[in-house]
Design an enzyme around this catalytic site. Structure first.
Site, PDB file in Angstrom:
ATOM      1  CE1 TYR A 104      15.232 -65.735  20.132  1.00 59.19           C
ATOM      2  CE2 TYR A 104      15.247 -64.080  21.866  1.00 59.19           C
ATOM      3  CZ  TYR A 104      15.902 -65.031  21.117  1.00 59.19           C
ATOM      4  OH  TYR A 104      17.238 -65.288  21.349  1.00 59.19           O
TER       5      TYR A 104
ATOM      6  CD  GLN B  66      11.265 -48.426  33.329  1.00 58.89           C
ATOM      7  OE1 GLN B  66      11.365 -48.933  32.227  1.00 58.89           O
ATOM      8  NE2 GLN B  66      10.666 -49.041  34.335  1.00 58.89           N
TER       9      GLN B  66
ATOM     10  CG  HIS C 155      14.872 -52.347  32.078  1.00 58.20           C
ATOM     11  ND1 HIS C 155      14.469 -53.658  32.030  1.00 58.20           N
ATOM     12  CD2 HIS C 155      13.805 -51.653  32.540  1.00 58.20           C
ATOM     13  CE1 HIS C 155      13.215 -53.752  32.441  1.00 58.20           C
ATOM     14  NE2 HIS C 155      12.786 -52.554  32.754  1.00 58.20           N
TER      15      HIS C 155
ATOM     16  CD  GLU D 265       8.958 -48.782  27.424  1.00 57.24           C
ATOM     17  OE1 GLU D 265       8.770 -50.007  27.326  1.00 57.24           O
ATOM     18  OE2 GLU D 265      10.061 -48.289  27.743  1.00 57.24           O
ATOM     19  CG  HIS D 266       7.139 -47.392  31.232  1.00 60.04           C
ATOM     20  ND1 HIS D 266       8.400 -47.756  30.783  1.00 60.04           N
ATOM     21  CD2 HIS D 266       6.384 -48.513  31.203  1.00 60.04           C
ATOM     22  CE1 HIS D 266       8.398 -49.048  30.507  1.00 60.04           C
ATOM     23  NE2 HIS D 266       7.193 -49.536  30.747  1.00 60.04           N
TER      24      HIS D 266
ATOM     25  CG  ASP E 283       7.768 -53.209  34.087  1.00 61.44           C
ATOM     26  OD1 ASP E 283       7.275 -52.843  33.012  1.00 61.44           O
ATOM     27  OD2 ASP E 283       8.869 -52.816  34.504  1.00 61.44           O
TER      28      ASP E 283
ATOM     29  CG  HIS F 189     -11.795 -51.888 -11.950  1.00 57.26           C
ATOM     30  ND1 HIS F 189     -10.656 -52.331 -12.586  1.00 57.26           N
ATOM     31  CD2 HIS F 189     -11.588 -52.080 -10.617  1.00 57.26           C
ATOM     32  CE1 HIS F 189      -9.797 -52.762 -11.668  1.00 57.26           C
ATOM     33  NE2 HIS F 189     -10.350 -52.620 -10.469  1.00 57.26           N
TER      34      HIS F 189
END
Length: 434
Positions: A134, A263, A266, A331-332, A365, A424
């Site tokens: 997507y 960042q 964004h 995240e970073h 990125d 079993h």
């Protein structure tokens, strides 16, 4: 203009409480969104192309007569590739080559070993058959995300890659389509929203059902991904983008300010954090922020992000900076210090680590090579960047010799009977040598 960015002292009594408030992020859809998405998914599941076409025409202001006209031909993708600039094409191709080279190192191979009695054990690696990618449409243009989502799947050996990307008002985003052509997407449909996720998850007359869906989207897309999970696999449900910079106070403060901006631009919920033992340097970074902010194209978004979610954290030393970083699990992470290799062994939680003063997060990125699809909101504590391994499955291989089956059967018999699973036990016992 004073932003009044949050300042924290890691040694203050209220640090943990204030940090928790700063980090708090609930990526939970409201009830209205959940209801709408549920209705869309149910309709597409029941009526296939008919519902998909109805929602696409309504939400994206299209006038398509059938889903067939929403599929881009190979020639249309080639036309988009021809329409972008020479510089854009070169950048996409160079980035694609670097991303492919990096991810080729991740590819796992099948393996097996033979025990003394001839029993063979191992693991077979196979690629997923179909995946859906997507890609946001409209004003958002993320050709880099196309490369990051598609190339690892190609390296893994995925047989068919289906991309969906909305085109509100019929406006094509040529650089996104060009990236799809360069990355090797097999089919592209100009549909988006929850209806695209539903089509990929359940299949319609025109869009094949896939095994896994990857790629970012708005709240409707994220909610739809949650609702179809289990029917298909997912990459992750991503929250706002994050950066944490550990700096020793010796990097150019303008560089650090711009790294924080990278960042914050964004969206308003993105989070930028600086951790530093030098209070004087933090002040200089603040001055750089005030100086450079008016020069940004997205200064309004950056301003809101910095005011609401950014922080400048003072620590005693770099060791404490690492402790704070591990607490936040970003995240970073930029290690903007003289010797980042000294800190690296102590970093427990970070999606991607950018080493040294010259390595800006923005390089990761776009073109460094490692994947930019990363865990957010602290989920890096238990998850990893998107990679080839996300598009491969592992099957266990067990091939017993007669002797091996006899010896293993004795062990299995005892354990199965301890669990009252006698079938079993007897199944194993049949193969025990008398």
């Amino acid at each position: 203009m004073s932003l009044n960015i949050t300042k924290l002292d890691a040694n203050a009594a209220d640090f943990e409480r204030r940090l928790n408030q700063l980090l708090a992020w609930e990526s939970v859809s409201d009830a209205a969104v959940v209801t709408v998405v549920g209705e869309v998914i149910a309709a597409v599941k029941a009526d296939g192309d008919k519902a998909l076409l109805e929602y696409t025409n309504r939400f994206d202001r299209m006038n398509a007569a059938s889903v067939d006209v929403l599929e881009m031909s190979a020639q249309q993708l080639a036309d988009s590739l021809a329409k972008i600039s020479v510089e854009e094409r070169a950048a996409l191709e160079q980035a694609a080559a670097r991303i492919r080279r990096y991810h080729e190192h991740q590819k796992q191979e099948s393996w097996r070993y033979t025990e003394a009695d001839g029993t063979v054990l191992g693991q077979q690696i196979t690629a997923l058959e179909k995946i859906g990618v997507y890609v946001p449409g409209g004003k958002a243009a993320y050709p880099s995300t196309v490369l990051m989502d598609v190339i690892p799947a190609k390296v893994a050996g995925v047989s068919e890659i289906i991309m969906t990307s909305p085109t509100p008002d019929g406006e094509l985003n040529h650089i996104v389509l060009a990236a799809a052509a360069i990355a090797g997407v097999d089919r592209v449909f100009t549909v988006g929203g929850a209806q695209a996720i539903a089509a990929l998850a359940y299949g319609t007359e025109s869009i094949p059902k896939v095994d896994k869906i990857v790629g970012p989207g708005n709240i409707y897309v994220a909610t739809a991904k949650r609702q179809v999970f289990g029917q298909v696999g997912l990459d992750m449900i991503a929250g706002p983008s994050e950066i944490l910079v550990i700096c020793d106070g010796q990097t150019d403060p303008d560089w650090i300010a711009m790294d924080l901006f990278s960042q914050a631009e964004h969206d308003e919920d993105a989070q930028s954090i600086l951790v530093c033992p030098d209070e004087g340097f933090i002040l200089r970074v603040e001055q750089s922020i005030e100086k450079l902010l008016p020069t940004l194209e997205r200064k309004d978004i950056v301003t809101e992000s910095l005011k609401n979610r950014a922080a400048l954290i003072t620590v005693t030393d770099l060791a404490q900076a690492v402790e704070v970083c591990n607490r936040i699990a970003p995240e970073h992470l930029e290690l903007s210090v003289e010797n980042p290799d000294q800190l690296l062994p102590h970093i427990k939680h970070a999606g991607a680590i950018f080493m040294g003063r010259y390595t800006s997060e923005s390089l990761g990125d776009y073109c460094a090579g490692p994947n930019h699809v990363l865990p957010t909101s602290g989920t890096v504590r238990f998850s990893s960047p998107l990679g080839v391994y996300d598009f491969q499955k592992r099957s266990s291989i067990i091939h017993c010799s007669a002797e091996g089956a006899s010896e293993l059967g004795k062990i299995a018999s005892v354990l199965a009977r301890s669990e009252s699973l006698t079938a079993h036990a007897r199944s194993a016992e049949y193969r025990i040598k008398k």
